[in-house]
Design a protein around this motif. Structure first.
Motif, mmCIF file in Angstrom:
data_model
loop_
_atom_site.group_PDB
_atom_site.id
_atom_site.type_symbol
_atom_site.label_atom_id
_atom_site.label_comp_id
_atom_site.label_asym_id
_atom_site.label_seq_id
_atom_site.Cartn_x
_atom_site.Cartn_y
_atom_site.Cartn_z
ATOM 1 N N LYS A 20 0.800 -1.219 0.000
ATOM 2 C CA LYS A 20 0.000 0.000 0.000
ATOM 3 C C LYS A 20 0.833 1.269 0.000
ATOM 4 O O LYS A 20 0.485 2.246 -0.685
ATOM 5 C CB LYS A 20 -0.926 -0.006 1.226
ATOM 6 N N TYR A 21 1.938 1.296 0.752
ATOM 7 C CA TYR A 21 2.678 2.539 0.949
ATOM 8 C C TYR A 21 4.005 2.612 0.210
ATOM 9 O O TYR A 21 4.717 3.616 0.309
ATOM 10 C CB TYR A 21 2.909 2.762 2.442
ATOM 11 N N VAL A 22 4.354 1.552 -0.520
ATOM 12 C CA VAL A 22 5.576 1.592 -1.326
ATOM 13 C C VAL A 22 5.244 1.337 -2.796
ATOM 14 O O VAL A 22 5.540 2.161 -3.664
ATOM 15 C CB VAL A 22 6.618 0.569 -0.832
ATOM 16 N N ILE A 23 4.582 0.205 -3.077
ATOM 17 C CA ILE A 23 4.340 -0.186 -4.465
ATOM 18 C C ILE A 23 3.209 0.630 -5.097
ATOM 19 O O ILE A 23 3.360 1.176 -6.197
ATOM 20 C CB ILE A 23 4.026 -1.688 -4.549
ATOM 21 N N ARG A 24 2.079 0.735 -4.404
ATOM 22 C CA ARG A 24 0.897 1.357 -5.017
ATOM 23 C C ARG A 24 0.881 2.873 -4.883
ATOM 24 O O ARG A 24 0.443 3.571 -5.778
ATOM 25 C CB ARG A 24 -0.383 0.764 -4.411
#
Length: 313
Positions: free
Chosen positions: A239-243
């Motif tokens: 949620k907080y790195v990839i997307r």
């Protein structure tokens, strides 16, 4: 139908021939389909379910026992394939009050939520009704689930009495959700990655109806706790790195790093002191600063996580 939407109830069942018929008969009239998933029971669960005189009932059987989560996923997939708008879950052990089903399913049917779940802990009745060891184990896992899932407003994580919209079920990678008893916890983690709107609905706790739980608290709590640790880091990455990158990952990283270093150095200094070695004032101050800054960074990260998810309710 409910609020113009079709509703199905998924009933995961394993060796529940004594109570599955009672559970089915209690399902309210507004429910369109009842999907009983027999998870390779060793008794007559499937036969008893089929014998209930209710045209809404369909029994789906697993060839091998796969876990309650896998049974729920099978039911979800069946409901989605039939175009059902709202898929609810009621356990086959008659521990879920059918009178609460409309309150749980209605906000999902109206499109206000993507996922609603029962909360038995809101009233003081739960403390008196639920066995004490299970209540305390639930409280511990609920706190850990808040951290892992990001749904800080949700409690009673072990409650499997839920309602989910067809849209969110079609988005989720259901194969990746934990297939065992930790399914409700892991489901919340996956829902948060998709920014699903989730809310608790007060529900009456039901115990003493003839059910016999084989759950061992001392085994379940450590296993699900480890599942939640892995789920937390997976959610941070997804949620907080990839997307969508969010700086809270730095706060969590620095918080964990400083806390671990502070604890490690502190323990080492205590051991050295016990062995008769002198401990410098500077080292003590360093340990204190590491622990203070570590806790501050972690708390800030939690606050950022709360703010990021405050609209998902």
């Amino acid at each position: 139908m409910l609020a113009g939407k079709t509703v199905a109830v998924v009933v995961p069942a394993y060796d529940e021939e004594a109570l599955v018929a009672t559970t089915i008969r209690g399902v309210p009239e507004f429910v369109d389909r009842i999907i009983v998933v027999d998870d390779a029971s060793q008794d007559g669960t499937a036969a008893v379910a089929r014998a209930v005189a209710d045209s809404r009932v369909e029994v789906v059987s697993h060839e091998r026992n796969s876990g309650v989560g896998a049974a729920i996923v099978t039911g979800y997939r069946r409901a989605v394939s039939e175009g059902i708008d709202v898929a609810c879950v009621m356990a086959a052990d008659n521990q879920m009050d059918p009178n609460d089903l409309e309150r749980i399913a209605l906000p999902v049917a109206r499109g206000e939520l993507d996922y609603a779940k029962a909360n038995r802990l809101i009233s003081g009745e739960a403390w008196r009704v639920i066995p004490r060891s299970r209540y305390l184990g639930n409280a511990v896992l609920s706190f850990l689930t808040k951290i892992a899932s990001g749904y800080w407003h949700v409690a009673d994580s072990q409650s499997g009495y839920t309602a989910a919209s067809r849209e969110i079920l079609e988005q989720l990678y259901l194969d990746r959700v934990y297939p065992g008893y930790g399914f409700p916890n892991d489901m919340l983690v996956h829902l948060n990655v998709w920014n699903a709107r989730v809310r608790d609905v007060p529900s009456r706790p039901v115990y003493g109806g003839g059910e016999r739980s084989g759950i061992k608290i001392r085994r379940v709590v450590p296993r699900i706790s480890w599942l939640l640790v892995k789920g937390f880091f997976w959610r941070m990455r997804e949620k907080y790195v990839i997307r969508d990158f969010h700086p809270l990952v730095f706060f969590y990283a620095f918080g964990f790093l400083m806390t671990v270093l502070g604890l490690g150095l502190g323990i080492a200094e205590v051991v050295l002191r016990i062995m008769g070695n002198a401990v410098s004032v500077g080292t003590v101050v360093l340990v204190a600063l590491l622990l203070i800054f570590g806790s501050q960074f972690t708390l800030f990260a939690m606050w950022f996580d709360m703010e990021s998810n405050k609209d998902l309710r």
